[in-house]
Design a protein around this motif. Sequence first.
Motif, PDB file in Angstrom:
ATOM      1  N   GLU A  63       0.983  -1.322   0.032  1.00  0.00           N
ATOM      2  CA  GLU A  63      -0.035   0.063  -0.066  1.00  0.00           C
ATOM      3  C   GLU A  63       0.819   1.237  -0.085  1.00  0.00           C
ATOM      4  N   VAL A  64       1.841   1.230   0.668  1.00  0.00           N
ATOM      5  CA  VAL A  64       2.761   2.549   0.773  1.00  0.00           C
ATOM      6  C   VAL A  64       3.480   2.599  -0.656  1.00  0.00           C
ATOM      7  N   ALA A  65       3.854   1.393  -1.404  1.00  0.00           N
ATOM      8  CA  ALA A  65       4.514   1.686  -2.709  1.00  0.00           C
ATOM      9  C   ALA A  65       3.492   1.989  -3.633  1.00  0.00           C
ATOM     10  N   ALA A  66       2.146   1.644  -3.300  1.00  0.00           N
ATOM     11  CA  ALA A  66       1.138   2.214  -4.216  1.00  0.00           C
ATOM     12  C   ALA A  66       0.859   3.843  -4.159  1.00  0.00           C
ATOM     13  N   GLU A 117      -9.271  11.602   2.230  1.00  0.00           N
ATOM     14  CA  GLU A 117      -9.238  11.814   0.760  1.00  0.00           C
ATOM     15  C   GLU A 117      -8.238  11.074  -0.071  1.00  0.00           C
ATOM     16  N   ILE A 118      -6.779  11.365   0.712  1.00  0.00           N
ATOM     17  CA  ILE A 118      -5.710  10.701  -0.114  1.00  0.00           C
ATOM     18  C   ILE A 118      -5.792   9.093   0.114  1.00  0.00           C
ATOM     19  N   ALA A 143      -6.737   3.740  -2.422  1.00  0.00           N
ATOM     20  CA  ALA A 143      -7.468   2.544  -2.325  1.00  0.00           C
ATOM     21  C   ALA A 143      -8.263   2.327  -3.821  1.00  0.00           C
ATOM     22  N   ARG A 144      -8.862   3.387  -4.271  1.00  0.00           N
ATOM     23  CA  ARG A 144      -9.500   3.162  -5.653  1.00  0.00           C
ATOM     24  C   ARG A 144      -8.315   2.976  -6.432  1.00  0.00           C
ATOM     25  N   ALA A 201      -7.613  -0.897  -6.033  1.00  0.00           N
ATOM     26  CA  ALA A 201      -8.754  -1.754  -6.501  1.00  0.00           C
ATOM     27  C   ALA A 201      -8.567  -1.826  -7.913  1.00  0.00           C
ATOM     28  N   ALA A 202      -8.531  -0.799  -8.846  1.00  0.00           N
ATOM     29  CA  ALA A 202      -8.485  -0.992 -10.346  1.00  0.00           C
ATOM     30  C   ALA A 202      -7.224  -1.497 -10.845  1.00  0.00           C
ATOM     31  N   ARG A 203      -6.232  -2.208  -9.925  1.00  0.00           N
ATOM     32  CA  ARG A 203      -5.195  -2.830 -10.432  1.00  0.00           C
ATOM     33  C   ARG A 203      -4.866  -3.899  -9.502  1.00  0.00           C
ATOM     34  N   PRO A 204      -5.759  -4.985  -9.497  1.00  0.00           N
ATOM     35  CA  PRO A 204      -5.787  -6.060  -8.624  1.00  0.00           C
ATOM     36  C   PRO A 204      -4.518  -6.990  -8.714  1.00  0.00           C
TER      37      PRO A 204
END
Length: 484
Positions: free
Chosen positions: A415-418, A451-452, A457-458, A461-464
């Motif tokens: 998640e941090v890398a994302a 918001e961040i 997260a979105r 979610a678009a890149r499983p």
Amino acid sequence: MAHVLVIGGGVGGLATALLAARRGHTAELFERDARAPGTALDRDFFGWRRPTVPQAAQPHALLGAARNVLRDDLPDVYAEMLRLGARERHELDWFEARPPARPGDEDLVMLQARRIVLESALATALRGEPGVVVRHGEPVTGLTTASRAGGDLAEDAPGAGDAGDAGDAGDGIRVTGVTTGAGSYQGDLVVDAGGRRGGIERRLGAVGCRPPVVERHRTGLAYFCRWYRLPEGLDEGPRRPWAVTGGAFAGCAVFPADNRVFAVTLFVHTADTTRSALRDPAVFERAARSFPPGAAWLALGAEPLSGVLATASLDNRWSALVDERGPVVTGLVPVGDSITHTNPTLGQGTSLALWAARRVARTAHRDPGSDRFAMDHHAWAVRTLKPWFDFQVVADAAIGERFATRAGRTGTAREVAALFDCALEDPEVMRARARVRHLAEPPERAYADPEIRARVARWLAARPDYAPNEVGPDREEWEKLTAG
């Protein structure tokens, strides 16, 4: 006002002396190197051997925090840097069209320049500053001290302050000045800007002080850098790809600087078996071209200006002159690497040094030999600098572990890398990332914004199938590239 004695003529020392003078103090600066920075930038950068400043020829990042100190407190130094060729780059210019401005965006600007540009601009300002004496080629050899009760102590003598129980050694010692080969100099405040190799621990021990409290974290990273110049007629390199990329075992970064000069850096784990091969310029270039930023910049036909410059065995080091019993010493405070030496992955060092230099200049008149002054300086450093040191430690630990194990990142690490990858596509996430990068807002606040978090997260979610740190060669290709 105060008379300030500054040990060390690097960025922290030059800035401390100049800022102190601009606040009405007088200052004397002591630097062991007989040579001073000039305006012949290439000569000084590539031809000046500086064994006590090994980082001088490595890339530097002047983040928004550093730029703000220069812009607000030393505008002539800032203007001189621009005159010498430094360039400004706004973080949000990554996008084809900069998003609508918000308050604080003016702080997200980096100054792209080699370290020598900043040193030259500071030295130029100091030469014209009344109230400052710069003593090049005159290194500090010791400290003069007095008892805080008023009694004199021997100057830099082993055992000074040993009277009584050994457990009380160092209590009540106040630094009153410095000694050099030319004599002794007295001041109201001594500033240690000599860096982590400046010898202050030895000097404090010699006058009977307790040792500083040191926190040290090894990074396990090795860096290999080579300098280039863009061809005539090409003033800027590519805006894309992003300047820093990394895989599971190696990374590459490009550092645009002044006057069409830029650096390419490769970094690997210190235990990587391919490490020594990267010292070969041909191997270095092959490896650099296997990463998007290295390939994009080296494809422009740039002229090499140096060999491959290596540095390793770096650590993140925090040093405090206050322990559980109170001040280790009074009348002396540290700035720059003497407080906090940070590994260069986040580029924080210059900003933290300028913050500390400014703080000293603003407070040097407040009974600088007192316990209260020492405690207040320490409390300020813990409150203002230590969180960024801790952030650096966490970031380096994650990189070091990834490089050592060559493992993919999962869970929270994913998640941090994302967040960083999402920022390259989402201006709002980029703004949050930039506020942390430029030391304008701590990560625990910027990244916790609902918001961040929702935007990242979105994006995820678009890149499983998103897998971070897959940029660059795989291990088999890397072994071939570095085989010679």
